[in-house]
Design a protein around this motif. Sequence first.
Motif, PDB file in Angstrom:
ATOM      1  N   GLN A  55     -41.569  23.400 -52.101  1.00  0.00           N
ATOM      2  CA  GLN A  55     -42.622  23.438 -51.092  1.00  0.00           C
ATOM      3  C   GLN A  55     -44.000  23.711 -51.687  1.00  0.00           C
ATOM      4  OE1 GLN A  55     -41.834  22.605 -47.597  1.00  0.00           O
ATOM      5  NE2 GLN A  55     -40.449  21.758 -49.129  1.00  0.00           N
TER       6      GLN A  55
ATOM      7  N   VAL B 282     -45.661  20.056 -51.827  1.00  0.00           N
ATOM      8  CA  VAL B 282     -45.679  19.126 -50.692  1.00  0.00           C
ATOM      9  C   VAL B 282     -47.071  18.538 -50.471  1.00  0.00           C
ATOM     10  CG1 VAL B 282     -45.338  18.918 -48.192  1.00  0.00           C
ATOM     11  CG2 VAL B 282     -43.723  20.225 -49.559  1.00  0.00           C
ATOM     12  N   HIS B 283     -48.103  19.357 -50.597  1.00  0.00           N
ATOM     13  CA  HIS B 283     -49.468  18.876 -50.355  1.00  0.00           C
ATOM     14  C   HIS B 283     -49.890  17.791 -51.340  1.00  0.00           C
ATOM     15  CE1 HIS B 283     -49.947  21.909 -53.483  1.00  0.00           C
ATOM     16  NE2 HIS B 283     -51.134  21.400 -53.756  1.00  0.00           N
TER      17      HIS B 283
ATOM     18  N   TYR C  80     -47.551  14.459 -49.596  1.00  0.00           N
ATOM     19  CA  TYR C  80     -47.296  14.244 -48.169  1.00  0.00           C
ATOM     20  C   TYR C  80     -48.112  13.086 -47.590  1.00  0.00           C
ATOM     21  CZ  TYR C  80     -46.355  15.322 -43.263  1.00  0.00           C
ATOM     22  OH  TYR C  80     -45.951  15.244 -41.956  1.00  0.00           O
ATOM     23  N   GLU C  81     -49.414  13.071 -47.839  1.00  0.00           N
ATOM     24  CA  GLU C  81     -50.254  12.040 -47.219  1.00  0.00           C
ATOM     25  C   GLU C  81     -49.896  10.639 -47.709  1.00  0.00           C
ATOM     26  OE1 GLU C  81     -54.895  11.100 -46.042  1.00  0.00           O
ATOM     27  OE2 GLU C  81     -54.445  12.838 -47.286  1.00  0.00           O
TER      28      GLU C  81
ATOM     29  N   GLN D 256     -50.441  10.699 -43.248  1.00  0.00           N
ATOM     30  CA  GLN D 256     -51.173  11.711 -42.487  1.00  0.00           C
ATOM     31  C   GLN D 256     -51.561  12.848 -43.433  1.00  0.00           C
ATOM     32  OE1 GLN D 256     -52.196  11.510 -39.451  1.00  0.00           O
ATOM     33  NE2 GLN D 256     -50.954   9.925 -38.520  1.00  0.00           N
TER      34      GLN D 256
ATOM     35  N   TYR E 271     -52.210  16.588 -44.994  1.00  0.00           N
ATOM     36  CA  TYR E 271     -51.454  17.839 -45.002  1.00  0.00           C
ATOM     37  C   TYR E 271     -52.457  18.944 -45.273  1.00  0.00           C
ATOM     38  CZ  TYR E 271     -47.182  20.601 -45.464  1.00  0.00           C
ATOM     39  OH  TYR E 271     -46.162  21.491 -45.256  1.00  0.00           O
TER      40      TYR E 271
ATOM     41  N   LEU F  55     -49.019  25.111 -49.430  1.00  0.00           N
ATOM     42  CA  LEU F  55     -48.182  26.138 -48.816  1.00  0.00           C
ATOM     43  C   LEU F  55     -48.102  27.352 -49.736  1.00  0.00           C
ATOM     44  CD1 LEU F  55     -45.287  23.825 -47.574  1.00  0.00           C
ATOM     45  CD2 LEU F  55     -47.210  24.716 -46.244  1.00  0.00           C
TER      46      LEU F  55
ATOM     47  N   GLY G  48     -43.306  25.978 -45.238  1.00  0.00           N
ATOM     48  CA  GLY G  48     -42.825  24.607 -45.060  1.00  0.00           C
ATOM     49  C   GLY G  48     -41.976  24.472 -43.806  1.00  0.00           C
TER      50      GLY G  48
ATOM     51  N   ARG H 146     -43.870  24.127 -40.595  1.00  0.00           N
ATOM     52  CA  ARG H 146     -44.585  22.871 -40.360  1.00  0.00           C
ATOM     53  C   ARG H 146     -43.698  21.685 -40.022  1.00  0.00           C
ATOM     54  NH1 ARG H 146     -49.915  22.446 -44.125  1.00  0.00           N
ATOM     55  NH2 ARG H 146     -50.333  24.665 -44.360  1.00  0.00           N
TER      56      ARG H 146
ATOM     57  N   MET I 265     -48.818  20.701 -36.972  1.00  0.00           N
ATOM     58  CA  MET I 265     -48.699  19.329 -37.482  1.00  0.00           C
ATOM     59  C   MET I 265     -49.000  18.354 -36.345  1.00  0.00           C
ATOM     60  SD  MET I 265     -47.904  19.635 -40.684  1.00  0.00           S
ATOM     61  CE  MET I 265     -47.222  18.073 -41.218  1.00  0.00           C
TER      62      MET I 265
ATOM     63  N   HIS J  26     -49.599  15.405 -35.495  1.00  0.00           N
ATOM     64  CA  HIS J  26     -49.563  13.976 -35.809  1.00  0.00           C
ATOM     65  C   HIS J  26     -48.693  13.287 -34.758  1.00  0.00           C
ATOM     66  CE1 HIS J  26     -51.472  15.265 -39.434  1.00  0.00           C
ATOM     67  NE2 HIS J  26     -50.368  15.756 -39.974  1.00  0.00           N
TER      68      HIS J  26
END
Length: 195
Positions: free
Chosen positions: A95, A98-99, A102-103, A108, A110, A114, A120, A123, A158, A160
């Motif tokens: 985690q 992840v940033h 993710y996009e 989308q 992030y 984290l 994580g 979210r 989140m 989205h």
Amino acid sequence: MQARFFTDILSNAHNRAILDRWSALALPDGWLVAGCLFQTVWNLQSGRAPEADIKDYDLFYFDAGDTSEAAERNVQARVNDVLGDLGVIIEASNQARVHLWYESHFGQPYAGALRSARDGIDRFLVPATCVGVRPGELYAPNGLALLYDGVLTMNPLMPHRDLFERKAASYSARWPWLRIPTDAAHSSMSRAFSH
């Protein structure tokens, strides 16, 4: 409700085996999370086998010291060594990184890095599904009532809508009794932007 939850998720033999071998995984801030938990509950509520249609079993961990893909692959290899005989897909995800992806993966943004594996879990797109366990411990930041009531709303952390709608449609196709309140997504959005 917590005792019921543990009884339910442990009726899935794969969840039970993963937790039985937990110490051998040696995951920093490790958690068994997501679909293998809440989908087991929904399967039982639907009169289905606990393991029915569960695509994979997700492990979250947090290692900010090495956010490389190579390090995550090494953890995955250890997970495969410990759990490979179960015959199911088990995916380990750091985690702390992840940033970084993710996009590009989901299209989308992030919001920031984290700070823990629990962040994580917080979210997940649907608050009812924000659950994680490890031996003797449950993390359910939104409680368990939404999960057991089958209520799908959008997570204000989140916001989205397109990702939420796809996820909710996928869940509803497999468990038609789940409910998506008509105003829930809208109120989640307005709360997210009012802070």
